[in-house]
Design an enzyme around this catalytic site. Structure first.
Site, PDB file in Angstrom:
ATOM      1  CG  HIS A  99      34.583  32.051  40.237  1.00 16.74           C
ATOM      2  ND1 HIS A  99      35.064  31.834  39.445  1.00 16.74           N
ATOM      3  CD2 HIS A  99      33.314  33.088  39.378  1.00 16.74           C
ATOM      4  CE1 HIS A  99      35.438  33.119  37.909  1.00 16.74           C
ATOM      5  NE2 HIS A  99      33.797  33.600  37.874  1.00 16.74           N
TER       6      HIS A  99
ATOM      7  CG  HIS B  41      38.544  30.325  36.663  1.00 14.13           C
ATOM      8  ND1 HIS B  41      38.641  31.318  38.170  1.00 14.13           N
ATOM      9  CD2 HIS B  41      38.516  30.937  36.109  1.00 14.13           C
ATOM     10  CE1 HIS B  41      38.714  31.931  37.856  1.00 14.13           C
ATOM     11  NE2 HIS B  41      39.056  32.164  36.313  1.00 14.13           N
TER      12      HIS B  41
ATOM     13  CD  GLU C 175      36.594  28.310  39.791  1.00 15.58           C
ATOM     14  OE1 GLU C 175      36.145  29.004  40.000  1.00 15.58           O
ATOM     15  OE2 GLU C 175      37.809  28.705  40.573  1.00 15.58           O
TER      16      GLU C 175
ATOM     17  CD  GLU D 150      35.355  32.507  44.182  1.00 20.56           C
ATOM     18  OE1 GLU D 150      35.145  31.975  44.906  1.00 20.56           O
ATOM     19  OE2 GLU D 150      35.447  33.692  43.049  1.00 20.56           O
TER      20      GLU D 150
END
Length: 423
Positions: free
Chosen positions: A310, A181, A184, A383
């Protein structure tokens, strides 16, 4: 080794102050007083089904923590969620918050450069040079190659690290991918940290030496370089998530396992979770998949473990994402327990929250589901920092946190590297 001189000076020591400045005041409105075209909202959603309903509405999910989602929504999407019974709290206007985070415009901003104060983050060119520098400095440990090209023609660089780097040894292989993404950017720094740790510390750190000697480590720091460069073009953050193919495809909804099956992606090209026209319609995901496919040697997949990094929410996630069930075709109870055990052991080292991916909300066409469902690879998503955010600050933390938040995952990475050999 991976840092050119930067000019953020005292800003690096003011991380707490910078982080406090990232979020716009609650209830902030566009200067003209009109309803924002894209608002940032908090949405209480206390269970996975509710969170899936929010995510499936087409909003851009920024992060989730303790049953509250932070999303970007158009006025129509906000009205739709309220009509479904969700309570939305407006944090601010998306574009105004981006402008505030980017700082004042520069008279002659570079085509691709981070805003003032964030220069320690690596652009694509700087990342490329960092990888080449690692190969030059440690030719016996590091070998740079490419798995293919992005939609706009950028190389998707891959660096292999091993004690006999030019040989294909009979050792477990582990893959680390970052920056699927675009916005990020901390994840690119995570992958570069891995490269630096497993090369520069090889001669002095016994743990690093043991892992490098017994594994073949692959690191791909930017899966989505086109989107990443677009997100910082002109020194202004854009909050961009997808690749740059047409109106953009979400790479992490484009993998060919249960693609588009279960309400965990969008068929609308304007959506931030647009899954593309077909599995692997995005050249970036297709290139990475082709590399993973190429590691099937003599009928056996050599890559045994994988982390896709992420931001944000500080989570350790594992398959499946497409179903709430702990077990499903291709995942028996013993395998599910192993995923959970390793995930919890990794989370115990970095303070993240461990959970099955679908416990957050349903996703389909994800890299973790494909890695496990097609190849039996122990595949996790991390994450990263921060744990919570009142808006866009989760994607644009100050550069001062890079060393701390990347090193924070060292022990977790070591857990996975050992698990790759069956431990």
């Amino acid at each position: 080794m991976f840092r050119r001189p930067r000019v953020f000076g005292a800003l690096a020591g003011a991380g707490v102050i910078l982080l406090a400045l990232l979020a716009a005041p609650a209830g902030a409105q566009p200067s003209a007083g009109a309803p924002p075209d894209r608002g940032v909202y908090t949405v209480p959603a206390g269970n996975a089904a509710a969170r899936t309903a929010v995510a499936g509405s087409g909003v851009d999910v920024l992060g989730t923590r303790d049953g509250t989602m932070t999303v970007v929504a158009t006025p129509a999407q906000a009205r739709s969620l309220r009509a479904q019974g969700f309570r939305l709290g407006q944090v601010g206007d998306f574009d105004a918050m981006l402008a505030e985070r980017s700082g004042p415009p520069r008279a002659a901003a570079a085509a691709a450069e981070f805003p003032p104060g964030d220069e320690a983050y690596h652009t694509y060119a700087e990342m490329t040079e960092a990888l080449r520098a690692a190969q030059r400095a440690y030719p016996g440990l590091a070998r740079l190659s490419s798995v293919g090209r992005s939609y706009e023609g950028r190389e998707l660089y891959l660096i292999k690290i091993s004690d006999n780097v030019d040989r294909d040894e009979a050792e477990p292989e582990v893959l680390f991918t970052c920056n699927q993404h675009a916005r990020e950017h901390l994840t690119t720094e995570m992958c570069l940290h891995l490269v630096q740790r497993f090369t520069a510390r090889y001669a002095t750190d016994a743990t690093v030496r043991q892992l490098v000697d017994s594994r073949e480590i692959y690191v791909l720091p930017q899966v989505n370089p086109d989107g990443s460069e677009y997100d910082i073009a002109g020194g202004r953050y854009k909050g961009w998530r997808k690749n740059r193919q047409g109106s953009g495809t979400d790479p992490n909804r484009n993998w060919d396992y249960r693609w588009g099956c279960c309400g965990g992606s969008s068929g609308n090209p304007r959506s931030d979770t647009y899954r593309g026209t077909a599995p692997f319609s995005a050249p970036e995901t297709r290139a990475v998949a082709n590399f993973v496919n190429s590691r099937v040697v003599g009928g056996s997949q050599q890559i045994t473990a994988h982390i896709d990094f992420h931001t944000y929410s500080e989570l350790v996630l594992w398959p499946y994402g497409y179903t709430y069930a702990d077990t499903a075709p291709g995942m028996n109870a013993e395998q599910a327990r192993r995923f959970a055990d390793i995930g919890r052991r990794m989370a115990a080292t970095n303070g993240y929250t461990p959970q099955q991916s679908s416990d957050l909300y349903i996703t389909d066409g994800s890299v973790n589901d494909w890695m496990w469902g097609v190849h039996g690879i122990l595949s996790y998503t991390f994450e990263m920092y921060p744990r919570t955010s009142s808006g866009l600050s989760g994607f644009y933390p100050p550069a001062s946190v890079i060393p701390r938040e990347t090193a924070r995952n060292d022990a977790a990475v070591d857990v996975l590297l050992r698990a790759a050999g069956g431990a």
